[in-house]
Design a protein around this motif. Structure first.
Motif, short mmCIF file in Angstrom:
data_model
loop_
_atom_site.label_atom_id
_atom_site.label_comp_id
_atom_site.label_asym_id
_atom_site.label_seq_id
_atom_site.Cartn_x
_atom_site.Cartn_y
_atom_site.Cartn_z
N MET A 1 0.83 -1.21 0.00
CA MET A 1 0.00 0.00 0.00
C MET A 1 0.86 1.25 0.00
O MET A 1 0.56 2.23 -0.68
CB MET A 1 -0.95 0.01 1.20
N SER A 2 1.95 1.23 0.75
CA SER A 2 2.86 2.37 0.78
C SER A 2 3.46 2.59 -0.60
O SER A 2 3.53 3.72 -1.09
CB SER A 2 3.96 2.13 1.82
N ASN A 3 3.87 1.51 -1.24
CA ASN A 3 4.44 1.59 -2.58
C ASN A 3 3.42 2.14 -3.57
O ASN A 3 3.73 3.01 -4.38
CB ASN A 3 4.92 0.20 -3.02
N ALA A 4 2.19 1.67 -3.47
CA ALA A 4 1.13 2.16 -4.37
C ALA A 4 0.89 3.65 -4.16
O ALA A 4 0.68 4.39 -5.13
CB ALA A 4 -0.16 1.37 -4.14
N SER A 5 0.95 4.10 -2.93
CA SER A 5 0.76 5.51 -2.64
C SER A 5 1.85 6.36 -3.27
O SER A 5 1.59 7.40 -3.87
CB SER A 5 0.74 5.71 -1.12
N GLU B 1 1.06 9.08 -6.36
CA GLU B 1 1.42 10.50 -6.29
C GLU B 1 2.46 10.85 -7.35
O GLU B 1 2.35 11.88 -8.02
CB GLU B 1 1.96 10.84 -4.90
N GLY B 2 3.47 10.01 -7.49
CA GLY B 2 4.54 10.29 -8.44
C GLY B 2 4.07 10.31 -9.88
O GLY B 2 4.43 11.22 -10.66
N LEU C 1 3.97 13.49 -12.48
CA LEU C 1 4.63 13.42 -13.79
C LEU C 1 3.66 13.77 -14.91
O LEU C 1 3.99 14.52 -15.83
CB LEU C 1 5.22 12.03 -14.03
N ASP C 2 2.44 13.21 -14.85
CA ASP C 2 1.43 13.53 -15.85
C ASP C 2 1.14 15.03 -15.89
O ASP C 2 1.05 15.63 -16.97
CB ASP C 2 0.11 12.80 -15.56
N LEU C 3 1.02 15.62 -14.73
CA LEU C 3 0.72 17.04 -14.66
C LEU C 3 1.86 17.87 -15.25
O LEU C 3 1.63 18.78 -16.05
CB LEU C 3 0.45 17.46 -13.22
N GLU C 4 3.08 17.52 -14.90
CA GLU C 4 4.24 18.27 -15.37
C GLU C 4 4.49 18.09 -16.86
O GLU C 4 4.71 19.04 -17.59
CB GLU C 4 5.49 17.87 -14.58
#
Length: 158
Positions: A112-116, A120-121, A125-128
């Motif tokens: 779950m931590s990895n998925a989070s 977010e990452g 990236l998509d936004l940038e």
């Protein structure tokens, strides 16, 4: 904690109420967690915190104590709280959970931590790079089920 027990605690002198509350915590966990021990001189904070925590994690019957401890271990792993994780591992061990069962909770928390991190990452990236705001990306089947009132569009599968 039922209302009668709450009334009993609230009507006691602060030091006596703290002693009773911490005794109940020690009975449940087999120890007093560091945070609660730290707060023992702050009855106005300690008592409501313990009551709140108990109402969520100890007083309802929908989940058994072993399941609650496994959830605590998974979440502690995901948020990387070493202190909480160690304490909840000790409690789980006292409850009879095996090393393998406890490790499964750690693995789930890690996933779950990895998925989070990835969620977010990849959105950043998509936004940038694409200039799209992923929460409302019209090409995303997950986000486009229906408008849920939060500005996020989601698509109906009818």
């Amino acid at each position: 904690m039922d209302f009668e027990k709450i009334r009993e605690i609230v009507e006691k002198e602060p030091d006596e109420a703290v002693e009773d509350v911490l005794e109940g915590v020690k009975e449940r966990y087999g120890e007093i967690p560091y945070i609660l021990n730290f707060m023992k001189d702050m009855p106005d904070l300690l008592i409501p915190k313990v009551m709140y925590d108990n109402s969520i994690m100890r007083e309802f019957e929908r989940l058994d104590p072993k399941t609650i401890e496994l959830i605590c271990i998974g979440v502690s792993s995901a948020i990387r709280c070493d202190h909480c994780m160690k304490m909840h591992i000790r409690v789980a061990h006292r409850l009879g959970l095996t090393k393998e069962e406890i490790f499964d909770a750690v693995l789930i928390g890690g996933a779950m931590s990895n998925a989070s991190v990835l969620a977010e990452g990849t959105r950043a990236l998509d936004l940038e790079f694409n200039g799209t705001k992923p929460d409302c990306d019209e090409d995303c089947d997950v986000c486009n089920i229906t408008n849920n009132g939060n500005g996020c569009k989601v698509k109906n599968e009818d």
